[in-house]
Design a protein around this motif. Sequence first.
Motif, PDB file in Angstrom:
ATOM      1  N   GLN A 283     -61.647  33.812  29.864  1.00  0.00           N
ATOM      2  CA  GLN A 283     -60.228  33.493  29.659  1.00  0.00           C
ATOM      3  C   GLN A 283     -59.744  33.909  28.283  1.00  0.00           C
ATOM      4  O   GLN A 283     -58.558  33.956  28.036  1.00  0.00           O
ATOM      5  N   TYR A 284     -60.698  34.213  27.384  1.00  0.00           N
ATOM      6  CA  TYR A 284     -60.278  34.639  26.052  1.00  0.00           C
ATOM      7  C   TYR A 284     -60.166  36.149  25.940  1.00  0.00           C
ATOM      8  O   TYR A 284     -59.853  36.677  24.893  1.00  0.00           O
ATOM      9  N   MET A 286     -58.110  38.514  27.070  1.00  0.00           N
ATOM     10  CA  MET A 286     -56.845  39.125  26.658  1.00  0.00           C
ATOM     11  C   MET A 286     -56.478  38.716  25.231  1.00  0.00           C
ATOM     12  O   MET A 286     -55.837  39.465  24.511  1.00  0.00           O
ATOM     13  N   VAL A 287     -56.879  37.513  24.815  1.00  0.00           N
ATOM     14  CA  VAL A 287     -56.629  37.104  23.434  1.00  0.00           C
ATOM     15  C   VAL A 287     -57.380  38.047  22.496  1.00  0.00           C
ATOM     16  O   VAL A 287     -56.836  38.551  21.510  1.00  0.00           O
ATOM     17  N   SER A 290     -55.737  41.480  22.429  1.00  0.00           N
ATOM     18  CA  SER A 290     -54.509  41.584  21.647  1.00  0.00           C
ATOM     19  C   SER A 290     -54.818  41.506  20.159  1.00  0.00           C
ATOM     20  O   SER A 290     -54.218  42.232  19.359  1.00  0.00           O
ATOM     21  N   LEU A 291     -55.782  40.639  19.784  1.00  0.00           N
ATOM     22  CA  LEU A 291     -56.166  40.588  18.371  1.00  0.00           C
ATOM     23  C   LEU A 291     -56.755  41.925  17.929  1.00  0.00           C
ATOM     24  O   LEU A 291     -56.524  42.387  16.809  1.00  0.00           O
TER      25      LEU A 291
END
Lengths: 339, 296
Positions: A283-284, A286-287, A290-291
Amino acid sequence: MRGEMAVRRFGPYRQTLAWVVAVLAAVGLLAVNVGVYNGMIDFYLTGVLVIAWINIILAVSLNLINGFTGQFSLGHAGFMAVGAYVSGLLTILLNWPFPVVLIIAGLISALIGLFIGLPTLRLRGDYLAIATLGFGEIVRVILLNLKITGGPRGLGGIAPKTTFFSAEIVALITIIIITNIVRSSHGRALVAIREDEMAAEAMGINTTRYKVMAFSIGAAFAGIAGALFAHHQMFIDPRSFTFQRSIEILVIVVLGGLGSITGSIVAAIVLTILPEALRGMAQYRMVVYSLLLIGLMLIRPQGLFGTKELQDFLGYGITKALPKGSARQVASNNGGGDR
Amino acid sequence: MVELTQEIIQQLVNGISLGSIYALIALGYTMVYGIIKLINFAHGDIYMIGAFTGFFAITILNLPFLPALFVAMVVAALLGVIIERLAYRPLRNSTRIAALITAIGVSFLIQNIALLAWKPDPRAFPDVFPFRSYQVWGIYLDNRQLVILGVALLLMVILHYVVHYTRIGRAMRAVALDDEAARLMGIDVDRVISITFAIGSALAAAAGVLVGIYYNRIDPMMGVMPGLKAFVAAVLGGIGVIPGAMLGGLVMGVAEVMVVAILESTWKDAVAFAILIIILLVKPAGLLGRQTREKV
């Protein structure tokens, strides 16, 4: 700049190191092939490797448009969708041989690329980005509304014709073709357009023709990748080809370096295998992506490889580093020059 | 004939309500683009944050509508300023594509953090204005539409006043025209850019709260489509031109409602992009934009 420092630090060993890495990569590729052939690599892992090949095709073809020609397209998922649906329908309805299906998927994507490219490539920079994004969304909406594509329910029961080896062959052909395009005089023209469109035009390059050419070729390979994807997943629906997918491909290209085929390949492998290795943190993902995008732009906008290729590291490079004060550097100092 | 006219006017009313929301979001895009030539992709997500802030202000802090709207606008303004400071300012002198990629990154970052924090399921926005419908000459108008139109109009009037009759407004116009000349005249360009982000973000947040009231539901991905559509609205009106964003937003809202009425609602997302591609080909400067010639 930090990259140059690192290169200088390795000094005379740099070329040797590059050779060691290249040989290791070749051995690794051979081992993977043997492993898949023997069945030592299990079904699941083989699937991941197929996706890696597909991502390589997508990234290398997007790099031709975004990296080498400097035309910022955000619609790659749209072309992928076209190829996936065309090939899926051909297989389901007509059951044509897979290579023929792949080629037709590529041709139709190229045709649509031509159709979309001719008007939109007159736009520059961020406008082109939005127009291609819009194209991708229109494709998705059309797929949602057509009867023959199954609408939102998607298209199922596509024969699983994509194997590790077919994906590998197609990916290698893609790499060879695009490398050759980039190295040819056509490729020089594309890079000239990226560096300064007006100057390129003044030098007698038919910029529109070259831009549309790069765009259609990129679209063709995206379509082929979509076809491989469809025959790997056996089921496709419009949700597989959202704007998010275009961004995922973009992240690969930017991480590898806009203008480096080697970079796209390495980044595609890393960004396919890594999320699988870190499944618990799905779940992380895409985070992290983007980072990664933001961090890259702030710290190392040229990506891992910049515009360098493997050959450059091995000492066979045909591209020499640009001297200080060359057009390229002036352009980047002036913020791209197109304000 | 009367029925058809009524139907058309009805759709116009609905379209203008929706369009005024697009217009509020489009204003932020157009102001930021006018000043730093950046498509602030994260703008749609700031609108989403505004809607959620309004939601929490009403449900947790038990604030009435107007204070909640104010809180949402302030929070979004701060967020806009922080994003500009951390992500966009360091890239001010790099290529526009680098800035665009960063903006896409920021947009995805906000979305995905929101998805993790607030879960993807939509939430019901509290009923601040109990639904009441009025009928004038066969045309239905509800109190929520009136609130949207009222708030949007008020904010646009305030914006017009700020841009045209205050010192900071004059500074904004000067920076948009020529940032280097503005700097030479003693204008603190960084501060003007920060304030532009603050104002644009606050307007987007207001739009977020209004949408929450209109549709009664909010979710972390709600900013994506309206963000893109509002951008199209800004381009349609002529990017960088403030009245253009208002006009573009209204045209967009009406076009979308009409397409839903004539075709089917599944086609509505394609309308925006069809409009975009046509306008870029026919009149790239937009309805109210000035044609600029390319310079070497």
